[in-house]
Structures are given as structure tokens and as C-alpha cells.
Motif scaffolding. Structure first.
Motif, PDB file in Angstrom:
ATOM      1  N   HIS A   1      38.139 -28.461   7.777  1.00 59.34           N
ATOM      2  CA  HIS A   1      38.408 -30.036   7.743  1.00 59.34           C
ATOM      3  C   HIS A   1      39.708 -29.966   8.072  1.00 59.34           C
ATOM      4  CE1 HIS A   1      39.148 -31.333   3.375  1.00 59.34           C
ATOM      5  NE2 HIS A   1      39.988 -30.365   3.806  1.00 59.34           N
TER       6      HIS A   1
ATOM      7  N   ALA B   1      36.115 -29.618  11.239  1.00 67.75           N
ATOM      8  CA  ALA B   1      35.523 -30.794  11.241  1.00 67.75           C
ATOM      9  C   ALA B   1      36.654 -31.967  11.109  1.00 67.75           C
ATOM     10  CB  ALA B   1      34.274 -30.870  10.136  1.00 67.75           C
TER      11      ALA B   1
ATOM     12  N   MET C   1      27.446 -34.021  12.552  1.00 70.53           N
ATOM     13  CA  MET C   1      28.587 -33.078  12.746  1.00 70.53           C
ATOM     14  C   MET C   1      28.136 -31.652  12.367  1.00 70.53           C
ATOM     15  SD  MET C   1      31.989 -33.467  10.225  1.00 70.53           S
ATOM     16  CE  MET C   1      33.126 -34.490  11.355  1.00 70.53           C
ATOM     17  N   THR C   2      27.389 -31.763  11.281  1.00 69.61           N
ATOM     18  CA  THR C   2      26.980 -30.502  10.696  1.00 69.61           C
ATOM     19  C   THR C   2      25.965 -29.871  12.100  1.00 69.61           C
ATOM     20  OG1 THR C   2      25.338 -31.365   9.552  1.00 69.61           O
ATOM     21  CG2 THR C   2      27.121 -30.700   8.431  1.00 69.61           C
TER      22      THR C   2
ATOM     23  N   ILE D   1      28.083 -28.200  14.421  1.00 64.66           N
ATOM     24  CA  ILE D   1      28.570 -26.850  14.011  1.00 64.66           C
ATOM     25  C   ILE D   1      27.843 -25.981  14.126  1.00 64.66           C
ATOM     26  CG2 ILE D   1      29.648 -25.887  12.165  1.00 64.66           C
ATOM     27  CD1 ILE D   1      31.098 -28.628  11.192  1.00 64.66           C
TER      28      ILE D   1
END
Length: 308
Positions: free
Chosen positions: A105, A178, A192-193, A196
Motif C-alpha cells: 500500500h 494499492a 481494488m482487490t 489486484i
């Protein structure tokens, strides 16, 4: 062989001189039907015209198809790096392939507008190339809270670019950052996940690596959790803290990585057992068995120079 002929007159049979068949052995005439049958079989095997028969080609050996995933849309560097911010830098460095992904992050505020992401990425670039004096942005990719993927470090999104994101383990890996701070209690956006997972599935799929598996990586820096030259067995989709003494990518995002691994494996078309247990972030003892080439002196020196 002798053949007796019957006399034509007088009703008497008299012996005449035997007739010889040149080259005939004692069994030749008696075996003529057998030889004819053998000859017929040979002609049948060769084809009616005496030609050699065509062989049926063997069935092609089918290999298991590699587990790949579609390439996600990636916003290029030109969308966030302007001429005012850009500076001269050395050519990118490359590895042979990517066998692991490290998730980070950025430790920046979470409540940003996604339209402002290009400015955030540009500020990260300025901070790393300015204050830290790195040659480029360290992360290979960045993902914002809306699930948009940005190209980070230069060199080509589809190539195994050596990043500067996990000290000691930048070789044969990709760094995905992130954008935000995801310590304990923070909300981790699903978009977001998902992004990813899609990005990791694609990058690892290029080398047919299962995101739920493990990778054997050789440390290039004593400042990592493993001394330089030692092998570490790490998750193929790992958190920054798996290879370096840090709380990155934050407890909240780290807790989501098992689900991200499963989602990435599904995008690669993998089914069945879930593979090794998810990473807990606890470092494993260093090993001396080198299963991948040890970093060269130039690699280690470059890692020291650029803080990787």
C-alpha cells in the motif's frame, strides 16, 4: 526331382529318363500353394500396386494448456507523467520471467477522488525519484480504490521489469501498490482487490504460476528478511511483509490476500484444491539451497544504488 511319364502305346508303362526342373528343390512343387498365399499377403500389405502402405500418423501428444488470464486494461505512464515531472533515467532492467507478486500500500490518504489518481501517482514518482533519489517509481503497477490499474515503473507492462518495491526480492517479481493506507480496521474496496487479482492472474499466468502456490526466490540484499544469496520460499502472491520487515500492505489488506489468491486462480481457470495455506506474514528460516540463479554482483550493486 524325377517325374515318370506314361507311354502312349501298348498299354504298358515303361520308365523313361526323368525330367529335371532346373533349380527346383525337393519341396518346391509341393509348396507352391503356400508360396502363393505368402505372396498374396505381401502384396496385400504393400498395396495392390506393390507400393509400400502409408502409415497412420500417431496421435499428437497433448500437453496441458497453460493457465493464463486476460490482460487487464492498464493506464499508461503518459496519463500521469508529464514533461515537467519527467527526468532522465537509465534503461530498464529485466528478469527472465515473473514468478511472484508482492502487494503493497502507498501509505497515503484513502478518501481521494479517483479522477485525482494521476496526480497521486505523479506525486509518488516525484517523492521516490527526488527525496529517495531512485531511478524511477519503484512499483510496477498501482491500483486505485475504483479498481483502475496504472502503469508504474517503465519498461513495458507485459515484460518482466525489475522493480524497486521489496528490498532483496525485486528480481523475478512484480510489485502492485494499492493506493491508500490499509492498516487494521481500514476498509479495502472490493473493486481494488478484484483489480489486484486480475492483474496478478495475468502477470503470473505468463509463466503459468498458480497464485495459490509458492515461489522460491533468492535474496539479493542483506536488509531483507533473508541474507543475500539465501533462498526463501514465499507465497506466489505475497504481501510486502513476507519479504521485508514492514507492516506493509497493512493488516486489513493482508487479511484479504487469501481471497485475492483464490480469485486470481479462478481467473486463470484453475480448479480443485486451494493449494498451500495462505501467508501469515511470518518469515521462514533462511535456506542455503539455491534453486534459482544467485544475483550477480552488478545486480546487488544496482539494488543498493536504487534502494531496492
Amino acid at each position: 526331382m524325377r517325374v515318370l511319364r506314361r507311354a502312349s502305346g501298348g498299354g504298358r508303362t515303361r520308365s523313361r529318363r526323368p525330367v529335371r526342373i532346373s533349380g527346383a528343390g525337393p519341396f518346391l512343387l509341393g509348396c507352391l500353394p503356400v508360396l502363393a498365399a505368402v505372396l498374396a499377403l505381401l502384396l496385400s500389405a504393400c498395396g495392390g500396386d506393390g507400393t509400400r502402405p502409408r502409415r497412420t500418423p500417431p496421435e499428437p501428444t497433448t500437453r496441458p494448456a497453460p493457465h493464463t488470464a486476460p490482460e487487464p486494461r492498464v493506464v499508461p505512464r503518459s496519463a500521469w507523467l508529464d514533461d515537467f515531472t519527467r527526468h532522465a533515467q537509465p534503461p530498464p532492467r529485466y528478469d527472465d520471467k515473473v514468478v511472484a507478486v508482492f502487494v503493497h500500500h502507498t501509505d497515503t490518504p484513502n478518501g481521494y477522488d479517483c479522477a485525482d489518481t494521476p496526480r497521486i501517482v505523479r506525486d509518488l514518482y516525484s517523492g521516490q525519484t527526488g527525496g529517495r533519489q531512485w531511478d524511477d517509481l519503484g512499483y510496477n503497477f498501482l491500483v486505485d480504490r475504483c479498481g483502475t490499474v496504472y502503469e508504474g515503473r517503465a519498461g513495458g507492462v507485459d515484460r518482466p521489469v525489475t522493480g524497486a518495491h521489496t528490498q532483496g526480492f525485486n528480481h523475478r517479481t512484480t510489485g502492485i501498490a494499492a493506493i491508500g493506507t490499509f492498516t487494521a480496521g481500514a476498509e479495502v474496496p472490493r473493486a481494488m482487490t478484484d483489480a489486484i487479482a486480475a492483474l496478478a492472474a495475468w502477470k503470473l499466468g505468463l509463466a503459468d504460476v498458480d497464485p495459490r502456490g509458492v515461489a522460491r526466490l533468492v535474496s539479493s540484499n542483506d536488509l531483507s528478511l533473508y541474507p543475500a544469496g539465501h533462498e526463501a520460499v514465499l507465497p506466489a502472491l505475497a504481501g510486502h511483509q513476507d519479504g521485508y520487515a514492514t507492516t506493509c500492505p497493512g493488516a486489513a489488506l493482508m487479511a484479504r490476500l487469501p481471497a485475492v489468491r483464490e480469485a486470481a486462480a479462478g481467473l486463470q481457470g484453475r480448479r480443485g484444491p486451494t493449494g498451500p495455506a495462505p501467508s501469515t506474514g511470518t518469515p521462514q528460516p533462511a535456506r542455503r539451497v539455491l534453486r534459482t540463479p544467485a544475483p550477480t554482483v552488478s545486480d546487488i550493486e544496482a539494488d543498493r544504488r536504487w534502494g531496492t
